[in-house]
Design a protein around this motif. Structure first.
Motif, PDB file in Angstrom:
ATOM      1  N   MET A   1       0.565  -0.848   0.000  1.00 42.23           N
ATOM      2  CA  MET A   1       0.241  -0.314  -0.162  1.00 42.23           C
ATOM      3  C   MET A   1       0.973   1.561   0.002  1.00 42.23           C
ATOM      4  SD  MET A   1      -2.709   1.786  -0.095  1.00 42.23           S
ATOM      5  CE  MET A   1      -4.065  -0.090   0.491  1.00 42.23           C
ATOM      6  N   ILE A   2       0.690   2.472  -0.902  1.00 42.19           N
ATOM      7  CA  ILE A   2       1.050   4.024  -1.335  1.00 42.19           C
ATOM      8  C   ILE A   2       0.450   4.553  -0.797  1.00 42.19           C
ATOM      9  CG2 ILE A   2       2.558   5.374  -1.992  1.00 42.19           C
ATOM     10  CD1 ILE A   2       3.160   2.933  -3.687  1.00 42.19           C
ATOM     11  N   GLU A   3       0.700   5.280   0.372  1.00 41.32           N
ATOM     12  CA  GLU A   3      -0.127   6.438   0.485  1.00 41.32           C
ATOM     13  C   GLU A   3       0.618   7.533   0.950  1.00 41.32           C
ATOM     14  OE1 GLU A   3      -1.847   7.231   5.519  1.00 41.32           O
ATOM     15  OE2 GLU A   3      -2.534   5.464   4.627  1.00 41.32           O
ATOM     16  N   SER A   4      -0.425   8.397   0.518  1.00 40.36           N
ATOM     17  CA  SER A   4      -0.089  10.652   0.523  1.00 40.36           C
ATOM     18  C   SER A   4      -0.391  10.942   0.502  1.00 40.36           C
ATOM     19  CB  SER A   4       0.520  10.206  -0.984  1.00 40.36           C
ATOM     20  OG  SER A   4       1.150  11.726  -1.656  1.00 40.36           O
ATOM     21  N   ILE A   5      -0.732  12.161   1.184  1.00 44.64           N
ATOM     22  CA  ILE A   5      -1.594  13.091   1.586  1.00 44.64           C
ATOM     23  C   ILE A   5      -1.127  14.264   0.553  1.00 44.64           C
ATOM     24  CG2 ILE A   5      -2.331  15.267   3.155  1.00 44.64           C
ATOM     25  CD1 ILE A   5      -1.428  13.029   4.945  1.00 44.64           C
ATOM     26  N   ASP A   6      -2.387  14.761   0.113  1.00 44.10           N
ATOM     27  CA  ASP A   6      -2.004  15.544  -1.162  1.00 44.10           C
ATOM     28  C   ASP A   6      -1.982  17.086  -0.981  1.00 44.10           C
ATOM     29  OD1 ASP A   6      -4.528  16.404  -0.724  1.00 44.10           O
ATOM     30  OD2 ASP A   6      -5.114  15.893  -3.219  1.00 44.10           O
ATOM     31  N   GLN A   7      -2.332  17.965  -1.525  1.00 45.30           N
ATOM     32  CA  GLN A   7      -1.802  19.794  -1.327  1.00 45.30           C
ATOM     33  C   GLN A   7      -2.644  20.103  -1.497  1.00 45.30           C
ATOM     34  OE1 GLN A   7       1.298  20.862  -4.243  1.00 45.30           O
ATOM     35  NE2 GLN A   7       2.148  21.303  -2.518  1.00 45.30           N
ATOM     36  N   HIS A   9      -4.948  18.303   1.060  1.00 42.77           N
ATOM     37  CA  HIS A   9      -5.018  17.458   2.541  1.00 42.77           C
ATOM     38  C   HIS A   9      -5.707  16.017   2.179  1.00 42.77           C
ATOM     39  CE1 HIS A   9      -3.753  21.017   3.976  1.00 42.77           C
ATOM     40  NE2 HIS A   9      -3.995  21.825   3.627  1.00 42.77           N
ATOM     41  N   SER A  10      -5.926  15.805   1.009  1.00 36.92           N
ATOM     42  CA  SER A  10      -6.434  14.351   1.429  1.00 36.92           C
ATOM     43  C   SER A  10      -5.874  13.177   1.073  1.00 36.92           C
ATOM     44  CB  SER A  10      -7.699  14.344  -0.221  1.00 36.92           C
ATOM     45  OG  SER A  10      -8.528  15.407  -0.038  1.00 36.92           O
ATOM     46  N   THR A  11      -5.988  12.109   1.571  1.00 37.65           N
ATOM     47  CA  THR A  11      -5.103  10.937   1.711  1.00 37.65           C
ATOM     48  C   THR A  11      -5.477  10.195   0.269  1.00 37.65           C
ATOM     49  OG1 THR A  11      -5.251  10.903   4.457  1.00 37.65           O
ATOM     50  CG2 THR A  11      -4.859   9.054   2.819  1.00 37.65           C
ATOM     51  N   ILE A  12      -4.273   9.714  -0.646  1.00 31.26           N
ATOM     52  CA  ILE A  12      -4.491   9.481  -1.387  1.00 31.26           C
ATOM     53  C   ILE A  12      -3.665   7.814  -1.083  1.00 31.26           C
ATOM     54  CG2 ILE A  12      -4.050   8.862  -3.915  1.00 31.26           C
ATOM     55  CD1 ILE A  12      -5.929  11.396  -3.363  1.00 31.26           C
ATOM     56  N   ARG A  13      -4.574   6.467  -1.648  1.00 37.21           N
ATOM     57  CA  ARG A  13      -3.867   5.261  -1.056  1.00 37.21           C
ATOM     58  C   ARG A  13      -3.956   4.697  -2.475  1.00 37.21           C
ATOM     59  NH1 ARG A  13      -7.590   6.826   3.184  1.00 37.21           N
ATOM     60  NH2 ARG A  13      -6.620   6.419   5.070  1.00 37.21           N
ATOM     61  N   VAL A 101      -7.435  10.217  -6.855  1.00 41.90           N
ATOM     62  CA  VAL A 101      -7.012  11.726  -8.100  1.00 41.90           C
ATOM     63  C   VAL A 101      -5.986  12.679  -7.100  1.00 41.90           C
ATOM     64  CG1 VAL A 101      -7.806  13.852  -9.150  1.00 41.90           C
ATOM     65  CG2 VAL A 101      -9.049  11.879  -9.432  1.00 41.90           C
ATOM     66  N   TRP A 102      -4.700  13.027  -6.927  1.00 42.94           N
ATOM     67  CA  TRP A 102      -3.675  13.638  -6.241  1.00 42.94           C
ATOM     68  C   TRP A 102      -3.376  15.153  -6.617  1.00 42.94           C
ATOM     69  CZ3 TRP A 102       0.146  16.960  -6.040  1.00 42.94           C
ATOM     70  CH2 TRP A 102       0.806  16.814  -4.302  1.00 42.94           C
ATOM     71  N   MET A 103      -4.291  15.555  -6.218  1.00 41.77           N
ATOM     72  CA  MET A 103      -3.961  17.128  -5.925  1.00 41.77           C
ATOM     73  C   MET A 103      -2.685  18.401  -5.840  1.00 41.77           C
ATOM     74  SD  MET A 103      -6.477  17.810  -8.715  1.00 41.77           S
ATOM     75  CE  MET A 103      -7.351  19.708  -7.710  1.00 41.77           C
ATOM     76  N   SER A 104      -2.639  18.920  -5.863  1.00 40.40           N
ATOM     77  CA  SER A 104      -1.532  19.968  -5.826  1.00 40.40           C
ATOM     78  C   SER A 104      -2.247  21.323  -6.286  1.00 40.40           C
ATOM     79  CB  SER A 104      -0.085  20.481  -6.915  1.00 40.40           C
ATOM     80  OG  SER A 104      -0.853  20.897  -8.172  1.00 40.40           O
ATOM     81  N   ASP A 111       6.156  25.471  -2.190  1.00 37.04           N
ATOM     82  CA  ASP A 111       4.977  24.577  -2.309  1.00 37.04           C
ATOM     83  C   ASP A 111       5.631  23.410  -3.570  1.00 37.04           C
ATOM     84  OD1 ASP A 111       3.257  25.469  -0.708  1.00 37.04           O
ATOM     85  OD2 ASP A 111       2.230  26.916  -1.858  1.00 37.04           O
ATOM     86  N   ALA A 112       6.475  24.185  -4.180  1.00 32.94           N
ATOM     87  CA  ALA A 112       6.080  22.836  -5.858  1.00 32.94           C
ATOM     88  C   ALA A 112       7.584  21.760  -4.801  1.00 32.94           C
ATOM     89  CB  ALA A 112       6.801  24.428  -6.926  1.00 32.94           C
ATOM     90  N   LEU A 113       7.864  22.467  -4.895  1.00 32.73           N
ATOM     91  CA  LEU A 113       9.009  21.549  -4.462  1.00 32.73           C
ATOM     92  C   LEU A 113       8.879  20.256  -3.517  1.00 32.73           C
ATOM     93  CD1 LEU A 113      12.162  24.073  -3.113  1.00 32.73           C
ATOM     94  CD2 LEU A 113      12.341  22.296  -5.216  1.00 32.73           C
ATOM     95  N   ASN A 114       7.546  20.405  -2.644  1.00 33.52           N
ATOM     96  CA  ASN A 114       6.596  20.192  -2.009  1.00 33.52           C
ATOM     97  C   ASN A 114       6.449  18.509  -2.725  1.00 33.52           C
ATOM     98  OD1 ASN A 114       7.728  20.442   0.576  1.00 33.52           O
ATOM     99  ND2 ASN A 114       6.245  21.766   0.936  1.00 33.52           N
ATOM    100  N   MET A 115       5.704  19.145  -3.576  1.00 35.07           N
ATOM    101  CA  MET A 115       4.651  18.600  -5.002  1.00 35.07           C
ATOM    102  C   MET A 115       5.533  17.366  -5.589  1.00 35.07           C
ATOM    103  SD  MET A 115       4.449  18.133  -8.171  1.00 35.07           S
ATOM    104  CE  MET A 115       4.678  20.788  -8.987  1.00 35.07           C
ATOM    105  N   ILE A 116       6.986  18.095  -5.624  1.00 31.55           N
ATOM    106  CA  ILE A 116       7.905  17.587  -6.571  1.00 31.55           C
ATOM    107  C   ILE A 116       7.996  16.073  -5.653  1.00 31.55           C
ATOM    108  CG2 ILE A 116       9.727  17.539  -7.546  1.00 31.55           C
ATOM    109  CD1 ILE A 116      10.215  20.143  -7.880  1.00 31.55           C
ATOM    110  N   GLY A 117       8.144  16.070  -4.625  1.00 29.61           N
ATOM    111  CA  GLY A 117       8.504  15.155  -3.376  1.00 29.61           C
ATOM    112  C   GLY A 117       7.786  14.532  -3.400  1.00 29.61           C
ATOM    113  N   SER A 118       6.616  14.854  -3.283  1.00 34.12           N
ATOM    114  CA  SER A 118       5.667  13.711  -3.018  1.00 34.12           C
ATOM    115  C   SER A 118       5.259  12.880  -3.968  1.00 34.12           C
ATOM    116  CB  SER A 118       4.430  15.246  -2.417  1.00 34.12           C
ATOM    117  OG  SER A 118       4.383  15.770  -1.007  1.00 34.12           O
TER     118      SER A 118
END
Length: 263
Positions: A1-7, A9-13, A101-104, A111-118
């Motif tokens: 399972m891969i989990e990420s919180i988008d910008q 603040h929604s959790t993407i799994r 859907v992952w949203m920036s 913000d841009a650097l965080n988006m790239i890392g996420s």
């Protein structure tokens, strides 16, 4: 399972690393190409013009604000990548019924650097993302040093994004953040993208190449309206694309700042 919180603040799994990605944002499509996701990206918008080989060969799913939902559904994506400003809320809500859907949501360089890392984490390209982040940080450190000692430091600018009506980039925008990084002062004190106030006479008028494609033929009108300002055509991608394009932007900005002093 891969989990990420988008910008937003929604959790993407995701159950695994995505293998079929649809990107709805030009600068983020370019970033995915920089990550090396040639096979994984299956859909882009008609405005995702870079790289050209993707523009020519990938399935286009409409515009950033007019997504063709049936085309997206037919691609059977396991991840869709969007942006709060670029895409409509209605489209994004509908797309969430098709795939995660992952949203920036980008307002500044961090913000841009965080988006790239996420996104790098989400699509299995952590090392590639870290390399791009480091390149951007180093390039902007050089720009900051250059701008602090340049004669244009503190000069004012109005940045036009549209022609008739004349809309400009105001505060709380990524463009404003990059103007600040150049040592310039945004003469527009309103938020977002208001109509220009013709009573303002800044040192410089920037006419952007996008979203409206300003050209030489537009300069005379603006020179008449802003007789005390220097009118300059600028590359809109450098000021508004917040992905891997940022590796190139500081060199462009340094050349631009030098040119502002030319007669």
């Amino acid at each position: 399972m891969i989990e990420s919180i988008d910008q937003l603040h929604s959790t993407i799994r995701l159950v695994s690393t995505p293998r079929r990605i649809v990107s709805l944002v030009p600068s983020q499509s370019q970033l995915l190409h920089a990550f090396g996701l040639e096979n994984e990206v299956v859909g882009i918008t008609k405005f995702c013009i870079s790289p050209d080989e993707w523009f020519q060969t990938k399935t286009r799913v409409g515009g950033t604000k007019s997504v063709h939902l049936a085309k997206v559904r037919a691609l059977k994506p396991d991840l869709i990548i969007g942006n709060k400003e670029e895409n409509t809320k209605e489209d994004i809500e509908a797309l969430r019924t098709i795939a995660p859907v992952w949203m920036s949501d980008i307002y500044n360089l961090e913000d841009a650097l965080n988006m790239i890392g996420s996104l790098g984490h989400l699509v299995g390209k952590v090392n590639e993302a870290a390399f791009i982040q480091n390149q951007i940080r180093t390039a902007f450190e050089g720009l900051h040093d250059f701008a602090r000692s340049h004669p244009t430091l503190g000069k004012s600018v109005l940045y036009f994004i549209w022609n008739d009506p004349d809309f400009v980039a105001g505060k709380s925008t990524f463009i404003d953040a990059l103007l600040t990084a150049c040592g310039l002062v945004n003469a527009c004190n309103e938020d977002r993208y208001p109509e220009a106030n013709p009573s303002i006479q800044p040192d410089f008028i920037f006419l952007s190449s996008e979203p409206f494609p300003f050209e030489e033929k537009h300069i005379e009108r603006f020179q008449d309206q802003y007789p005390l300002s220097k009118i300059v055509l600028v590359d809109g991608e450098m000021f508004s694309w917040y992905g891997s394009k940022l590796m190139e932007a500081p060199n462009y900005f340094q050349a631009l700042l030098k040119s502002l002093l030319d007669d």
